[in-house]
Design a protein around this motif. Structure first.
Motif, PDB file in Angstrom:
ATOM      1  N   MET A 188       0.822  -1.215   0.000  1.00  0.00           N
ATOM      2  CA  MET A 188       0.000   0.000   0.000  1.00  0.00           C
ATOM      3  C   MET A 188       0.849   1.256   0.000  1.00  0.00           C
ATOM      4  O   MET A 188       0.589   2.204  -0.758  1.00  0.00           O
ATOM      5  N   LEU A 189       1.884   1.289   0.828  1.00  0.00           N
ATOM      6  CA  LEU A 189       2.742   2.476   0.880  1.00  0.00           C
ATOM      7  C   LEU A 189       3.507   2.654  -0.432  1.00  0.00           C
ATOM      8  O   LEU A 189       3.698   3.787  -0.894  1.00  0.00           O
ATOM      9  N   SER A 190       3.917   1.556  -1.038  1.00  0.00           N
ATOM     10  CA  SER A 190       4.593   1.651  -2.333  1.00  0.00           C
ATOM     11  C   SER A 190       3.654   2.221  -3.385  1.00  0.00           C
ATOM     12  O   SER A 190       4.055   3.065  -4.202  1.00  0.00           O
ATOM     13  N   LYS A 191       2.403   1.782  -3.374  1.00  0.00           N
ATOM     14  CA  LYS A 191       1.417   2.330  -4.318  1.00  0.00           C
ATOM     15  C   LYS A 191       1.198   3.819  -4.073  1.00  0.00           C
ATOM     16  O   LYS A 191       1.119   4.609  -5.019  1.00  0.00           O
ATOM     17  N   GLN A 192       1.087   4.200  -2.820  1.00  0.00           N
ATOM     18  CA  GLN A 192       0.807   5.593  -2.478  1.00  0.00           C
ATOM     19  C   GLN A 192       1.930   6.530  -2.893  1.00  0.00           C
ATOM     20  O   GLN A 192       1.683   7.682  -3.255  1.00  0.00           O
ATOM     21  N   PHE A 193       3.172   6.038  -2.886  1.00  0.00           N
ATOM     22  CA  PHE A 193       4.311   6.909  -3.150  1.00  0.00           C
ATOM     23  C   PHE A 193       5.003   6.602  -4.469  1.00  0.00           C
ATOM     24  O   PHE A 193       6.127   7.037  -4.711  1.00  0.00           O
ATOM     25  N   GLY A 194       4.313   5.885  -5.333  1.00  0.00           N
ATOM     26  CA  GLY A 194       4.813   5.686  -6.689  1.00  0.00           C
ATOM     27  C   GLY A 194       6.017   4.783  -6.814  1.00  0.00           C
ATOM     28  O   GLY A 194       6.771   4.878  -7.795  1.00  0.00           O
ATOM     29  N   VAL A 195       6.228   3.890  -5.855  1.00  0.00           N
ATOM     30  CA  VAL A 195       7.340   2.936  -5.903  1.00  0.00           C
ATOM     31  C   VAL A 195       6.869   1.680  -6.646  1.00  0.00           C
ATOM     32  O   VAL A 195       5.734   1.230  -6.468  1.00  0.00           O
ATOM     33  N   GLU A 196       7.717   1.105  -7.467  1.00  0.00           N
ATOM     34  CA  GLU A 196       7.367  -0.057  -8.292  1.00  0.00           C
ATOM     35  C   GLU A 196       6.796  -1.195  -7.442  1.00  0.00           C
ATOM     36  O   GLU A 196       7.359  -1.559  -6.405  1.00  0.00           O
ATOM     37  N   THR A 197       5.673  -1.779  -7.890  1.00  0.00           N
ATOM     38  CA  THR A 197       5.013  -2.850  -7.130  1.00  0.00           C
ATOM     39  C   THR A 197       4.837  -4.129  -7.945  1.00  0.00           C
ATOM     40  O   THR A 197       4.123  -5.038  -7.519  1.00  0.00           O
ATOM     41  N   ALA A 198       5.491  -4.222  -9.108  1.00  0.00           N
ATOM     42  CA  ALA A 198       5.264  -5.363  -9.997  1.00  0.00           C
ATOM     43  C   ALA A 198       5.640  -6.699  -9.363  1.00  0.00           C
ATOM     44  O   ALA A 198       5.097  -7.740  -9.737  1.00  0.00           O
ATOM     45  N   GLY A 199       6.526  -6.681  -8.387  1.00  0.00           N
ATOM     46  CA  GLY A 199       6.977  -7.932  -7.793  1.00  0.00           C
ATOM     47  C   GLY A 199       6.089  -8.477  -6.694  1.00  0.00           C
ATOM     48  O   GLY A 199       6.319  -9.589  -6.207  1.00  0.00           O
ATOM     49  N   PHE A 200       5.069  -7.753  -6.282  1.00  0.00           N
ATOM     50  CA  PHE A 200       4.200  -8.214  -5.196  1.00  0.00           C
ATOM     51  C   PHE A 200       3.240  -9.296  -5.699  1.00  0.00           C
ATOM     52  O   PHE A 200       2.663  -9.177  -6.779  1.00  0.00           O
ATOM     53  N   ARG A 201       3.059 -10.337  -4.890  1.00  0.00           N
ATOM     54  CA  ARG A 201       2.112 -11.410  -5.178  1.00  0.00           C
ATOM     55  C   ARG A 201       1.349 -11.746  -3.894  1.00  0.00           C
ATOM     56  O   ARG A 201       1.949 -11.819  -2.823  1.00  0.00           O
ATOM     57  N   PHE A 202       0.056 -11.988  -4.017  1.00  0.00           N
ATOM     58  CA  PHE A 202      -0.771 -12.179  -2.828  1.00  0.00           C
ATOM     59  C   PHE A 202      -1.490 -13.526  -2.784  1.00  0.00           C
ATOM     60  O   PHE A 202      -2.390 -13.714  -1.972  1.00  0.00           O
ATOM     61  N   ASN A 203      -1.093 -14.458  -3.651  1.00  0.00           N
ATOM     62  CA  ASN A 203      -1.767 -15.758  -3.669  1.00  0.00           C
ATOM     63  C   ASN A 203      -1.630 -16.494  -2.339  1.00  0.00           C
ATOM     64  O   ASN A 203      -2.579 -17.127  -1.870  1.00  0.00           O
ATOM     65  N   ARG A 204      -0.462 -16.432  -1.716  1.00  0.00           N
ATOM     66  CA  ARG A 204      -0.281 -17.083  -0.417  1.00  0.00           C
ATOM     67  C   ARG A 204      -0.939 -16.289   0.699  1.00  0.00           C
ATOM     68  O   ARG A 204      -1.342 -16.867   1.722  1.00  0.00           O
ATOM     69  N   SER A 205      -1.064 -14.992   0.518  1.00  0.00           N
ATOM     70  CA  SER A 205      -1.615 -14.141   1.576  1.00  0.00           C
ATOM     71  C   SER A 205      -3.073 -14.463   1.879  1.00  0.00           C
ATOM     72  O   SER A 205      -3.520 -14.345   3.024  1.00  0.00           O
ATOM     73  N   VAL A 206      -3.836 -14.857   0.846  1.00  0.00           N
ATOM     74  CA  VAL A 206      -5.271 -15.084   1.060  1.00  0.00           C
ATOM     75  C   VAL A 206      -5.538 -16.413   1.765  1.00  0.00           C
ATOM     76  O   VAL A 206      -6.646 -16.613   2.295  1.00  0.00           O
ATOM     77  N   GLU A 207      -4.566 -17.316   1.796  1.00  0.00           N
ATOM     78  CA  GLU A 207      -4.810 -18.634   2.369  1.00  0.00           C
ATOM     79  C   GLU A 207      -5.206 -18.554   3.838  1.00  0.00           C
ATOM     80  O   GLU A 207      -6.033 -19.327   4.312  1.00  0.00           O
ATOM     81  N   GLY A 208      -4.607 -17.640   4.569  1.00  0.00           N
ATOM     82  CA  GLY A 208      -4.932 -17.507   5.982  1.00  0.00           C
ATOM     83  C   GLY A 208      -6.214 -16.750   6.259  1.00  0.00           C
ATOM     84  O   GLY A 208      -6.658 -16.684   7.414  1.00  0.00           O
TER      85      GLY A 208
END
Length: 299
Positions: free
Chosen positions: A233-253
């Motif tokens: 979220m902070l990277s999105k807000q401040f224009g920092v590259e976010t292409a490497g983020f993946r959330f497939n494992r994050s939703v499992e919990g």
């Protein structure tokens, strides 16, 4: 929802000699139906956004654009107008010199209303639906948004009033760009990283440090999804590259939890990001005040 638009005004419409008598009971009922619709939509959307990594990422995109808004209102926005970037109600846009385009349909969020006493004696707050419009739905000259600072300044702002000291180091695990060390009460960043890697990794570790404040038995693994999401979220807000983020494992919990439990987890993300964002803008505001004005530089 168009059937509600004419009935749900901030005030009841005035009666005239030619108008039909105002049916207050029907108006109240429609208002209650809309409020219930928002609650049902929040619950349904809560479950939807944790079904896949892409859906969770889309939710985080919306919450990052509307960091001051609650989790529930971010869910209402994603359910009705996920592409929204700047929103205000009719009067808000009018005050900015803008007007709603003809035939545009608004969407609803919830705003706090009056307090009341529950049956158990506790004080609670009622919430009322409020119609909003996105910037793409209005005409007129919109106020300009402030420009984003450069990456170096963003990193400086990220470290502003950090809950723990931040230092450079070389003795980190091979898979870590930065690491929060609770026992030492510090964050160590690997030397030689790019500005983007520093911001992303530091934001994640600062999120861990922020969530650890006041906890006797902080578990890094239990807060990994939240810290990772805050960094995104902070990277999105401040224009920092976010292409490497993946959330497939994050939703499992998060799958299988009740909607209220999911929102509690999302609230940790939202609140942590908001706290860190506020500290950043505190420093950025100070830096803007220190910059010479155009009249000064022209002398």
């Amino acid at each position: 929802m168009s059937e509600w638009d004419d009935l749900l005004r901030q005030e009841a419409p005035p009666m005239t000699a030619a108008s039909q008598p105002f049916d207050k009971e029907a108006w109240v009922q429609k208002k209650q139906e809309l409020r219930q619709w928002t609650y049902d939509t929040i619950d349904a959307t809560t479950v939807e956004v944790v079904q896949t990594g892409e859906q969770l990422q889309q939710y985080l995109d919306v919450q990052s654009r509307f960091g001051r808004y609650s989790v529930s209102n971010a869910l209402l926005i994603i359910a009705q107008r996920p592409e929204a970037t700047r929103i205000a109600d009719f009067e808000g846009w009018k005050a900015m010199g803008c007007h709603i385009r003809r035939k545009e349909t608004g969407f609803y969020i919830l705003e706090p209303g009056e307090t009341y006493k529950r049956e158990d004696g506790r004080t609670a707050v009622s919430y009322n639906p409020k119609k909003m419009f996105d910037v793409a739905q209005v005409i007129g000259e919109k106020p300009a948004l402030p420009s984003l600072p450069d990456e170096r300044t963003c990193i400086k702002a990220l470290m502003h009033r950090s809950p723990v000291p931040v230092q450079m180091g070389d003795a980190l695990p091979a898979d870590k760009h930065a690491l929060y060390q609770p026992d030492a009460g510090q964050i160590v960043i690997r030397r030689g990283l790019s500005a983007g890697d520093i911001f992303r990794s530091l934001a994640q570790e600062l999120a861990h440090a922020e969530m650890d404040q006041g906890k006797a038995d902080y578990s890094r693994s239990e807060h990994q999804t939240q810290a990772y999401s805050v960094a995104y979220m902070l990277s999105k807000q401040f224009g920092v590259e976010t292409a490497g983020f993946r959330f497939n494992r994050s939703v499992e919990g998060l799958k299988g939890l009740e909607p209220q439990q999911i929102r509690a987890e999302l609230a940790v993300i939202r609140d942590t990001a908001h706290t860190m964002n506020s500290r950043m803008y505190h420093l950025l505001g100070q830096l803007r005040q220190q910059q010479p004005s155009r009249s000064d530089t022209a002398r």
